[in-house]
Design a protein around this motif. Structure first.
Motif, PDB file in Angstrom:
ATOM      1  N   LEU A   1       0.827  -1.200   0.000  1.00 24.88           N
ATOM      2  CA  LEU A   1       0.000   0.000   0.000  1.00 24.88           C
ATOM      3  C   LEU A   1       0.862   1.251   0.000  1.00 24.88           C
ATOM      4  CD1 LEU A   1      -2.580  -1.128   2.686  1.00 24.88           C
ATOM      5  CD2 LEU A   1      -2.819  -1.230   0.195  1.00 24.88           C
ATOM      6  N   ASP A   2       0.426   2.259  -0.754  1.00 24.61           N
ATOM      7  CA  ASP A   2       1.093   3.553  -0.756  1.00 24.61           C
ATOM      8  C   ASP A   2       0.807   4.237   0.577  1.00 24.61           C
ATOM      9  OD1 ASP A   2       2.380   5.884  -2.247  1.00 24.61           O
ATOM     10  OD2 ASP A   2       0.467   6.744  -1.607  1.00 24.61           O
ATOM     11  N   SER A   3       1.850   4.687   1.251  1.00 24.65           N
ATOM     12  CA  SER A   3       1.674   5.250   2.591  1.00 24.65           C
ATOM     13  C   SER A   3       0.939   6.587   2.567  1.00 24.65           C
ATOM     14  CB  SER A   3       3.022   5.402   3.282  1.00 24.65           C
ATOM     15  OG  SER A   3       3.837   6.292   2.544  1.00 24.65           O
ATOM     16  N   ALA A   4       0.923   7.279   1.431  1.00 26.67           N
ATOM     17  CA  ALA A   4       0.237   8.568   1.357  1.00 26.67           C
ATOM     18  C   ALA A   4      -1.251   8.417   1.066  1.00 26.67           C
ATOM     19  CB  ALA A   4       0.882   9.442   0.284  1.00 26.67           C
ATOM     20  N   SER A   5      -1.618   7.490   0.186  1.00 27.35           N
ATOM     21  CA  SER A   5      -3.015   7.406  -0.250  1.00 27.35           C
ATOM     22  C   SER A   5      -3.775   6.197   0.270  1.00 27.35           C
ATOM     23  CB  SER A   5      -3.073   7.380  -1.785  1.00 27.35           C
ATOM     24  OG  SER A   5      -2.555   6.149  -2.274  1.00 27.35           O
ATOM     25  N   GLY A   6      -3.077   5.115   0.595  1.00 28.19           N
ATOM     26  CA  GLY A   6      -3.741   3.874   0.984  1.00 28.19           C
ATOM     27  C   GLY A   6      -4.110   3.010  -0.203  1.00 28.19           C
ATOM     28  N   LEU A   7      -3.840   3.485  -1.411  1.00 24.26           N
ATOM     29  CA  LEU A   7      -4.094   2.696  -2.623  1.00 24.26           C
ATOM     30  C   LEU A   7      -2.921   1.743  -2.869  1.00 24.26           C
ATOM     31  CD1 LEU A   7      -5.436   5.587  -4.851  1.00 24.26           C
ATOM     32  CD2 LEU A   7      -6.747   3.598  -4.090  1.00 24.26           C
ATOM     33  N   PRO A   8      -3.156   0.624  -3.548  1.00 23.77           N
ATOM     34  CA  PRO A   8      -2.057  -0.304  -3.832  1.00 23.77           C
ATOM     35  C   PRO A   8      -0.957   0.346  -4.670  1.00 23.77           C
ATOM     36  CG  PRO A   8      -4.156  -1.398  -4.131  1.00 23.77           C
ATOM     37  CD  PRO A   8      -4.452   0.068  -3.946  1.00 23.77           C
ATOM     38  N   SER A   9       0.275   0.163  -4.243  1.00 22.02           N
ATOM     39  CA  SER A   9       1.427   0.638  -5.017  1.00 22.02           C
ATOM     40  C   SER A   9       2.096  -0.511  -5.747  1.00 22.02           C
ATOM     41  CB  SER A   9       2.441   1.334  -4.104  1.00 22.02           C
ATOM     42  OG  SER A   9       2.896   0.439  -3.109  1.00 22.02           O
ATOM     43  N   GLN A  10       1.846  -1.740  -5.284  1.00 22.78           N
ATOM     44  CA  GLN A  10       2.427  -2.925  -5.925  1.00 22.78           C
ATOM     45  C   GLN A  10       1.537  -4.128  -5.611  1.00 22.78           C
ATOM     46  OE1 GLN A  10       6.014  -4.729  -4.178  1.00 22.78           O
ATOM     47  NE2 GLN A  10       6.943  -4.456  -6.201  1.00 22.78           N
ATOM     48  N   ILE A  11       1.277  -4.918  -6.646  1.00 23.33           N
ATOM     49  CA  ILE A  11       0.575  -6.183  -6.476  1.00 23.33           C
ATOM     50  C   ILE A  11       1.396  -7.239  -7.184  1.00 23.33           C
ATOM     51  CG2 ILE A  11      -1.544  -7.504  -6.872  1.00 23.33           C
ATOM     52  CD1 ILE A  11      -3.042  -4.826  -7.080  1.00 23.33           C
ATOM     53  N   ARG A  12       1.716  -8.310  -6.476  1.00 20.10           N
ATOM     54  CA  ARG A  12       2.502  -9.408  -7.060  1.00 20.10           C
ATOM     55  C   ARG A  12       1.737 -10.703  -6.884  1.00 20.10           C
ATOM     56  NH1 ARG A  12       8.515  -8.217  -7.061  1.00 20.10           N
ATOM     57  NH2 ARG A  12       8.540 -10.305  -7.866  1.00 20.10           N
TER      58      ARG A  12
ATOM     59  N   ALA B   1      -4.340  10.752   6.623  1.00 19.86           N
ATOM     60  CA  ALA B   1      -4.375   9.872   7.792  1.00 19.86           C
ATOM     61  C   ALA B   1      -4.543   8.460   7.272  1.00 19.86           C
ATOM     62  CB  ALA B   1      -5.520  10.242   8.725  1.00 19.86           C
ATOM     63  N   LEU B   2      -3.505   7.659   7.392  1.00 18.44           N
ATOM     64  CA  LEU B   2      -3.541   6.284   6.902  1.00 18.44           C
ATOM     65  C   LEU B   2      -3.356   5.326   8.060  1.00 18.44           C
ATOM     66  CD1 LEU B   2      -3.487   4.125   4.638  1.00 18.44           C
ATOM     67  CD2 LEU B   2      -1.029   4.474   4.508  1.00 18.44           C
ATOM     68  N   ALA B   3      -4.295   4.428   8.187  1.00 17.74           N
ATOM     69  CA  ALA B   3      -4.151   3.366   9.186  1.00 17.74           C
ATOM     70  C   ALA B   3      -3.387   2.219   8.523  1.00 17.74           C
ATOM     71  CB  ALA B   3      -5.524   2.898   9.658  1.00 17.74           C
ATOM     72  N   GLN B   4      -2.399   1.709   9.193  1.00 15.92           N
ATOM     73  CA  GLN B   4      -1.650   0.575   8.665  1.00 15.92           C
ATOM     74  C   GLN B   4      -2.581  -0.626   8.531  1.00 15.92           C
ATOM     75  OE1 GLN B   4       1.628   0.557   7.644  1.00 15.92           O
ATOM     76  NE2 GLN B   4       1.412   2.744   7.918  1.00 15.92           N
TER      77      GLN B   4
ATOM     78  N   SER C   1      -7.425  -5.609   6.688  1.00 15.12           N
ATOM     79  CA  SER C   1      -8.157  -4.423   6.267  1.00 15.12           C
ATOM     80  C   SER C   1      -7.358  -3.172   6.598  1.00 15.12           C
ATOM     81  CB  SER C   1      -9.535  -4.369   6.939  1.00 15.12           C
ATOM     82  OG  SER C   1      -9.393  -4.186   8.327  1.00 15.12           O
ATOM     83  N   TRP C   2      -7.726  -2.049   5.962  1.00  9.88           N
ATOM     84  CA  TRP C   2      -7.077  -0.772   6.205  1.00  9.88           C
ATOM     85  C   TRP C   2      -8.038   0.351   5.824  1.00  9.88           C
ATOM     86  CZ3 TRP C   2      -6.362  -3.819   2.036  1.00  9.88           C
ATOM     87  CH2 TRP C   2      -6.446  -3.255   0.771  1.00  9.88           C
ATOM     88  N   GLU C   3      -7.720   1.549   6.306  1.00  7.07           N
ATOM     89  CA  GLU C   3      -8.496   2.749   6.011  1.00  7.07           C
ATOM     90  C   GLU C   3      -7.534   3.896   5.771  1.00  7.07           C
ATOM     91  OE1 GLU C   3     -11.006   3.561   9.323  1.00  7.07           O
ATOM     92  OE2 GLU C   3     -12.313   1.836   8.946  1.00  7.07           O
ATOM     93  N   ALA C   4      -7.961   4.857   4.978  1.00  3.88           N
ATOM     94  CA  ALA C   4      -7.186   6.075   4.773  1.00  3.88           C
ATOM     95  C   ALA C   4      -8.174   7.219   4.570  1.00  3.88           C
ATOM     96  CB  ALA C   4      -6.275   5.943   3.554  1.00  3.88           C
ATOM     97  N   ASN C   5      -7.804   8.383   5.051  1.00  2.00           N
ATOM     98  CA  ASN C   5      -8.601   9.592   4.854  1.00  2.00           C
ATOM     99  C   ASN C   5      -7.653  10.716   4.504  1.00  2.00           C
ATOM    100  OD1 ASN C   5     -11.385   8.754   5.842  1.00  2.00           O
ATOM    101  ND2 ASN C   5     -10.071   8.127   7.533  1.00  2.00           N
ATOM    102  N   TRP C   6      -8.050  11.538   3.562  1.00  2.00           N
ATOM    103  CA  TRP C   6      -7.224  12.682   3.246  1.00  2.00           C
ATOM    104  C   TRP C   6      -8.099  13.799   2.714  1.00  2.00           C
ATOM    105  CZ3 TRP C   6      -7.228   8.089   0.687  1.00  2.00           C
ATOM    106  CH2 TRP C   6      -7.418   8.068  -0.685  1.00  2.00           C
ATOM    107  N   THR C   7      -7.586  15.018   2.837  1.00  2.00           N
ATOM    108  CA  THR C   7      -8.273  16.210   2.377  1.00  2.00           C
ATOM    109  C   THR C   7      -7.341  16.938   1.433  1.00  2.00           C
ATOM    110  OG1 THR C   7      -9.426  16.383   4.478  1.00  2.00           O
ATOM    111  CG2 THR C   7      -9.403  18.346   3.107  1.00  2.00           C
ATOM    112  N   GLN C   8      -7.888  17.345   0.306  1.00  2.00           N
ATOM    113  CA  GLN C   8      -7.109  18.093  -0.674  1.00  2.00           C
ATOM    114  C   GLN C   8      -7.987  19.229  -1.164  1.00  2.00           C
ATOM    115  OE1 GLN C   8      -4.593  15.939  -3.370  1.00  2.00           O
ATOM    116  NE2 GLN C   8      -5.229  17.217  -5.068  1.00  2.00           N
ATOM    117  N   GLY C   9      -7.585  20.475  -0.860  1.00  2.00           N
ATOM    118  CA  GLY C   9      -8.450  21.610  -1.169  1.00  2.00           C
ATOM    119  C   GLY C   9      -9.731  21.450  -0.371  1.00  2.00           C
TER     120      GLY C   9
END
Length: 140
Positions: A29-40, A68-71, A81-89
């Protein structure tokens, strides 16, 4: 939500930092967004690059975004499972995700406009797949 139990032929999941490991797959998981950065799957890379949101024509989150990213955590031997929240503008984005022992991954992203002055010229999800993996793709 209860955790599935790995069936014969599947290993229990384990989590190390930002990566979920199954018997035959791993999901980083990408630490900034919580979206997958790599799948193998085994030794084969599925993604050609990280999955990213495009907001107003810009890929990924800007430097001013608050995050805010929960590991990822194990819910049981068969699910993480995981959750992420972020605000942009003026946009508030929330993500929830889970991965099961069999490689099934479920990710939900919601976008809300919290500021009437915030305008997004479009929000899209970029999923760069290796051509050898994605022989055919159909969009809606």
């Amino acid at each position: 939500m209860s955790s599935p139990t790995p069936t014969t032929g599947f290993a229990p999941l384990n989590v190390s930092r930002d990566t979920i490991h199954g018997g035959a797959f791993s999901l980083a998981l990408d630490s900034a967004s919580g979206l997958p950065s790599q799948i193998r799957r085994g030794e084969k890379e599925i993604l050609a690059g990280p999955i990213a949101l495009e907001i107003g024509g810009r890929r990924g989150l800007t430097d001013g975004a608050s995050r805010a990213l929960a590991q990822p955590k194990l819910v049981g031997p068969g699910r993480a499972s995981w959750e992420a929240n972020w605000t942009q503008g003026g946009l508030q984005l929330s993500l929830t995700g889970s991965a099961d022992f069999d490689g099934f991954v479920d990710i939900a992203v919601s976008v809300a406009n919290r500021n009437s002055n915030a305008v997004a010229a479009g929000v899209s999800l970029d999923i760069p797949l290796h051509r050898s993996i994605a022989k055919f793709m159909m969009g809606l």
